[in-house]
Design a protein around this motif. Structure first.
Motif, PDB file in Angstrom:
ATOM      1  N   ILE A 153       1.081  -1.368   0.201  1.00 39.51           N
ATOM      2  CA  ILE A 153      -0.115  -0.033  -0.245  1.00 39.51           C
ATOM      3  C   ILE A 153       1.139   1.345   0.394  1.00 39.51           C
ATOM      4  CG2 ILE A 153      -1.530   1.032   1.392  1.00 39.51           C
ATOM      5  CD1 ILE A 153      -2.290  -1.316   2.013  1.00 39.51           C
ATOM      6  N   THR A 154       1.714   1.083   0.899  1.00 37.30           N
ATOM      7  CA  THR A 154       2.789   2.413   1.091  1.00 37.30           C
ATOM      8  C   THR A 154       4.644   2.801   0.149  1.00 37.30           C
ATOM      9  OG1 THR A 154       4.226   1.375   3.063  1.00 37.30           O
ATOM     10  CG2 THR A 154       2.036   2.313   3.671  1.00 37.30           C
ATOM     11  N   GLY A 155       4.325   1.672  -0.846  1.00 34.12           N
ATOM     12  CA  GLY A 155       5.310   1.335  -1.492  1.00 34.12           C
ATOM     13  C   GLY A 155       6.865   1.421  -0.154  1.00 34.12           C
ATOM     14  N   GLN A 156       6.467   1.280   1.023  1.00 36.04           N
ATOM     15  CA  GLN A 156       7.555   1.658   2.229  1.00 36.04           C
ATOM     16  C   GLN A 156       7.936   0.463   2.606  1.00 36.04           C
ATOM     17  OE1 GLN A 156      10.478   3.672   2.165  1.00 36.04           O
ATOM     18  NE2 GLN A 156       9.239   5.187   1.060  1.00 36.04           N
ATOM     19  N   ASP A 157       8.734  -0.059   3.238  1.00 35.97           N
ATOM     20  CA  ASP A 157       8.976  -1.757   3.721  1.00 35.97           C
ATOM     21  C   ASP A 157       9.017  -1.214   5.490  1.00 35.97           C
ATOM     22  OD1 ASP A 157       9.009  -4.444   5.210  1.00 35.97           O
ATOM     23  OD2 ASP A 157      10.887  -4.580   3.889  1.00 35.97           O
ATOM     24  N   LYS A 158       7.972  -0.959   6.274  1.00 36.99           N
ATOM     25  CA  LYS A 158       8.278   0.112   7.075  1.00 36.99           C
ATOM     26  C   LYS A 158       7.424  -0.095   8.339  1.00 36.99           C
ATOM     27  CE  LYS A 158      11.232   3.984   5.181  1.00 36.99           C
ATOM     28  NZ  LYS A 158      12.537   3.116   6.104  1.00 36.99           N
ATOM     29  N   PHE A 159       6.980  -0.734   7.935  1.00 39.02           N
ATOM     30  CA  PHE A 159       5.729  -1.555   9.159  1.00 39.02           C
ATOM     31  C   PHE A 159       6.076  -1.700  10.606  1.00 39.02           C
ATOM     32  CE2 PHE A 159       3.303  -4.833  11.316  1.00 39.02           C
ATOM     33  CZ  PHE A 159       2.040  -4.674  11.479  1.00 39.02           C
ATOM     34  N   HIS A 160       7.357  -2.249  10.613  1.00 44.42           N
ATOM     35  CA  HIS A 160       7.387  -2.441  11.629  1.00 44.42           C
ATOM     36  C   HIS A 160       7.753  -1.251  13.035  1.00 44.42           C
ATOM     37  CE1 HIS A 160       7.216  -6.823  11.635  1.00 44.42           C
ATOM     38  NE2 HIS A 160       7.173  -7.239  10.023  1.00 44.42           N
ATOM     39  N   GLN A 161       8.937  -0.263  12.417  1.00 42.78           N
ATOM     40  CA  GLN A 161       9.076   0.756  12.164  1.00 42.78           C
ATOM     41  C   GLN A 161       8.327   1.317  12.516  1.00 42.78           C
ATOM     42  OE1 GLN A 161      12.197   2.230   9.519  1.00 42.78           O
ATOM     43  NE2 GLN A 161      11.196   4.238  10.828  1.00 42.78           N
ATOM     44  N   VAL A 162       7.175   1.763  12.478  1.00 43.73           N
ATOM     45  CA  VAL A 162       6.306   2.666  12.227  1.00 43.73           C
ATOM     46  C   VAL A 162       5.112   2.127  13.608  1.00 43.73           C
ATOM     47  CG1 VAL A 162       3.257   3.179  11.792  1.00 43.73           C
ATOM     48  CG2 VAL A 162       5.146   2.821  10.238  1.00 43.73           C
ATOM     49  N   MET A 163       5.017   0.543  13.963  1.00 42.81           N
ATOM     50  CA  MET A 163       4.688  -0.207  14.579  1.00 42.81           C
ATOM     51  C   MET A 163       5.434   0.091  16.463  1.00 42.81           C
ATOM     52  SD  MET A 163       1.876  -1.313  14.185  1.00 42.81           S
ATOM     53  CE  MET A 163       1.553  -2.549  15.058  1.00 42.81           C
ATOM     54  N   ALA A 164       6.408   0.525  15.868  1.00 46.24           N
ATOM     55  CA  ALA A 164       7.595   0.363  17.429  1.00 46.24           C
ATOM     56  C   ALA A 164       7.686   2.181  17.488  1.00 46.24           C
ATOM     57  CB  ALA A 164       8.828   0.603  16.488  1.00 46.24           C
ATOM     58  N   GLY A 165       7.135   3.146  16.223  1.00 46.86           N
ATOM     59  CA  GLY A 165       6.776   4.266  17.037  1.00 46.86           C
ATOM     60  C   GLY A 165       5.587   4.999  18.244  1.00 46.86           C
ATOM     61  N   ILE A 166       4.755   4.028  17.728  1.00 50.62           N
ATOM     62  CA  ILE A 166       3.252   3.785  18.161  1.00 50.62           C
ATOM     63  C   ILE A 166       3.779   3.570  20.019  1.00 50.62           C
ATOM     64  CG2 ILE A 166       0.962   2.735  18.711  1.00 50.62           C
ATOM     65  CD1 ILE A 166       0.960   2.619  15.778  1.00 50.62           C
ATOM     66  N   ASP A 167       4.295   2.491  20.146  1.00 51.10           N
ATOM     67  CA  ASP A 167       4.364   1.969  21.070  1.00 51.10           C
ATOM     68  C   ASP A 167       5.981   3.350  21.941  1.00 51.10           C
ATOM     69  OD1 ASP A 167       3.284  -0.247  20.890  1.00 51.10           O
ATOM     70  OD2 ASP A 167       5.547  -1.651  19.818  1.00 51.10           O
ATOM     71  N   ALA A 168       6.610   3.688  20.813  1.00 50.48           N
ATOM     72  CA  ALA A 168       7.494   5.148  22.011  1.00 50.48           C
ATOM     73  C   ALA A 168       6.355   5.880  22.475  1.00 50.48           C
ATOM     74  CB  ALA A 168       8.550   5.889  21.215  1.00 50.48           C
ATOM     75  N   ALA A 169       4.978   6.403  21.146  1.00 51.93           N
ATOM     76  CA  ALA A 169       4.266   7.214  21.748  1.00 51.93           C
ATOM     77  C   ALA A 169       3.543   6.759  22.845  1.00 51.93           C
ATOM     78  CB  ALA A 169       3.689   7.395  20.768  1.00 51.93           C
ATOM     79  N   ILE A 170       3.336   5.922  23.020  1.00 57.08           N
ATOM     80  CA  ILE A 170       2.719   5.980  24.244  1.00 57.08           C
ATOM     81  C   ILE A 170       4.011   5.849  25.480  1.00 57.08           C
ATOM     82  CG2 ILE A 170       1.877   3.644  25.809  1.00 57.08           C
ATOM     83  CD1 ILE A 170       0.086   2.965  22.897  1.00 57.08           C
TER      84      ILE A 170
END
Length: 328
Positions: free
Chosen positions: A134-151
């Motif tokens: 969908i995004t053209g970027q292989d960054k799923f795990h990076q984005v999920m780690a970012g959500i955990d960091a925000a919390i």
């Protein structure tokens, strides 16, 4: 300055401010061919002082919430300074951003310290391979780690934006619900909207948010009361879930009745509607603090042109070629 109000007696407590139209993702429904400069190669986006002045004008007219958007706002090297500049306005009680999340794990603590109070991150699939497609970027795990960091740094309820698409994710409700059962997230399903560049994908993949709403209602989810500076989502909660579900349904008959938000593009134009016509120029009045009264007068006068609805039902998408242009 009195509260900004249009001819339909709608008051505006919420400003969506784009700080760039550049994005490094290539989402199929927005920028399938990647970022292309709008109107040539001019990348002269609002500078820090201009951002400070335009947000002050809105704050003095009753705006309580500002959302920093893009493109991808964190691509601005001065993004932390932008957050701090907006927070100089004591009447801005909420300062949010919408991000693709790829820099969250690294930078979210600095954003929080600068004064950001809320964060939205876009995730259209919980499957890493589909996310990449969908995004053209292989960054799923990076984005999920970012959500955990925000919390972890103290954001109480991170909002996750998911564009609802037939045959891609509209059958995945149970997977998304499992994900938010024990997580302090507000997952927001956003109906796919037709844009000038996106007519084909809209015709292939649009599905009404009412489909999700009916499923939620059948499972006992309850609609929550909407605050005056809240976005357009219908928010649902359930006693068995820590997370919430939001539905943004621009094709709903009454979607525009409670409109409370205005948009300023990264080029300094006021847009009365995401799907309106060419915006009202403000940049010529952002050069000095002395121009503030004239700036507010121009904004207030332009609200007389704001239409009662966006006319998406008639297939009128206005000048919006893609959602990165004026920040979605």
């Amino acid at each position: 300055m009195s509260q900004f109000e249009d001819s339909w007696h709608r008051k505006f407590y919420y400003l969506r401010l784009s700080v760039t139209d550049v994005c490094n993702f290539r989402c199929t429904y927005c920028l399938p061919n990647g970022y292309r400069p709008h109107g040539g190669n001019n990348k002269s986006f609002l500078n820090l002082d201009e951002i400070r002045r335009v947000t002050r004008a809105f704050a003095l007219a009753g705006t309580e919430k500002v959302r920093l958007t893009g493109g991808e706002p964190s691509l601005r090297r001065d993004f932390v300074d932008i957050i701090a500049a907006v927070r100089e306005n004591p009447t801005i009680r909420q300062l949010a951003m919408t991000t693709n999340g790829y820099r969250m794990a690294r930078d979210v603590a600095a954003w929080r310290e600068a004064g950001l109070t809320a964060i939205n991150v876009s995730i259209d699939s919980l499957d890493a391979r589909q996310f990449h497609a969908i995004t053209g970027q292989d960054k799923f795990h990076q984005v999920m780690a970012g959500i955990d960091a925000a919390i972890e740094v103290g954001f109480e309820k991170v909002k996750v934006n998911t564009v609802l698409m037939r045959d891609i994710n509209h059958h995945s409700l149970s997977t998304f619900l499992d994900w938010i059962r024990h997580r302090p997230l507000q997952l927001r399903f956003i109906e796919l909207m037709e844009t000038g560049d996106g007519r084909d994908i809209f015709q292939r993949h649009h599905v009404s948010g009412q489909v999700i709403r009916n499923q939620l209602t059948d499972m006992g989810w309850q609609l929550q009361t909407r605050g005056r500076s809240d976005g357009p989502a219908q928010v649902f909660s359930h006693p068995d879930y820590v997370g919430e579900i939001g539905l943004i349904m621009p094709y709903d008959t009454h979607f525009c009745a409670n409109c409370n938000r205005l948009r300023v593009s990264s080029a300094g134009k006021l847009h009365l509607c995401l799907f309106g016509e060419d915006g009202v120029p403000l940049r010529d009045l952002l050069a000095s603090d002395e121009q503030l009264p004239e700036l507010q007068t121009r904004i207030a006068a332009s609200l007389g042109q704001k239409k009662q609805t966006h006319f998406l039902h008639q297939g009128q998408t206005g000048i919006t070629q893609n959602l990165s242009y004026i920040g979605g």
